[in-house]
Motif scaffolding. Sequence first.
Motif, PDB file in Angstrom:
ATOM      1  N   THR A  19       4.459  -2.430  -0.294  1.00 31.73           N
ATOM      2  CA  THR A  19       4.549  -1.054  -0.776  1.00 31.73           C
ATOM      3  C   THR A  19       3.188  -0.353  -0.782  1.00 31.73           C
ATOM      4  N   GLY A  20       2.132  -1.081  -0.431  1.00 29.93           N
ATOM      5  CA  GLY A  20       0.808  -0.467  -0.396  1.00 29.93           C
ATOM      6  C   GLY A  20       0.105  -0.421  -1.740  1.00 29.93           C
ATOM      7  N   THR A  21       0.672  -1.081  -2.746  1.00 27.57           N
ATOM      8  CA  THR A  21       0.052  -1.100  -4.071  1.00 27.57           C
ATOM      9  C   THR A  21      -1.192  -1.976  -4.090  1.00 27.57           C
ATOM     10  N   VAL A  22      -1.173  -3.070  -3.310  1.00 23.87           N
ATOM     11  CA  VAL A  22      -2.323  -3.966  -3.202  1.00 23.87           C
ATOM     12  C   VAL A  22      -2.635  -4.208  -1.730  1.00 23.87           C
ATOM     13  N   ARG A  23      -3.797  -4.746  -1.494  1.00 22.32           N
ATOM     14  CA  ARG A  23      -4.231  -5.067  -0.134  1.00 22.32           C
ATOM     15  C   ARG A  23      -4.804  -6.475  -0.142  1.00 22.32           C
ATOM     16  N   GLU A  24      -4.356  -7.320   0.751  1.00 22.35           N
ATOM     17  CA  GLU A  24      -4.844  -8.690   0.841  1.00 22.35           C
ATOM     18  C   GLU A  24      -6.237  -8.659   1.457  1.00 22.35           C
ATOM     19  N   ILE A  25      -7.232  -9.205   0.758  1.00 23.11           N
ATOM     20  CA  ILE A  25      -8.612  -9.162   1.245  1.00 23.11           C
ATOM     21  C   ILE A  25      -9.195 -10.556   1.472  1.00 23.11           C
ATOM     22  N   GLY A  26      -8.362 -11.587   1.350  1.00 23.33           N
ATOM     23  CA  GLY A  26      -8.829 -12.957   1.535  1.00 23.33           C
ATOM     24  C   GLY A  26      -9.400 -13.224   2.909  1.00 23.33           C
ATOM     25  N   SER A  27      -8.926 -12.513   3.914  1.00 26.52           N
ATOM     26  CA  SER A  27      -9.427 -12.718   5.277  1.00 26.52           C
ATOM     27  C   SER A  27     -10.861 -12.219   5.443  1.00 26.52           C
ATOM     28  N   GLN A  28     -11.351 -11.442   4.504  1.00 29.58           N
ATOM     29  CA  GLN A  28     -12.730 -10.950   4.552  1.00 29.58           C
ATOM     30  C   GLN A  28     -13.715 -11.950   3.963  1.00 29.58           C
TER      31      GLN A  28
END
Length: 120
Positions: A19-28
């Motif tokens: 839904t765009g509420t969060v963004r997965e940033i683990g790949s960074q």
Amino acid sequence: MATPSKTPPGADPKQLERTGTVREIGSQAVWSLSSCKPGFGVDQLRDDNLETYWQSDGSQPHLVNIQFRRRTTVKMLCIYADYKSDESYTPSKISVRVGNNFHNLQEIRTVSCCCCCCCL
């Protein structure tokens, strides 16, 4: 995962991402483990498959280190631990520590685990 607003407790992280509420940033980040058995490492820890997992292979404490290349604000951390499937290897306590490098980490949160998905 980073989020721009308050996240309700018990929310499904995958649904929040859709839904765009969060963004997965683990790949960074650069991920490392204190130990692991062959075939049960970082790739299995992060693959979104509930049938695969990280399995440590050494003395405690068992550590997952997540290092971002630059200062990064993390507002939510979700961990899936299936106590019912394997209570002997499921953590009973998770400590979240932050800092500028491995040597100045400060504990900011401790969670007792007894469920499947912990969002911190």
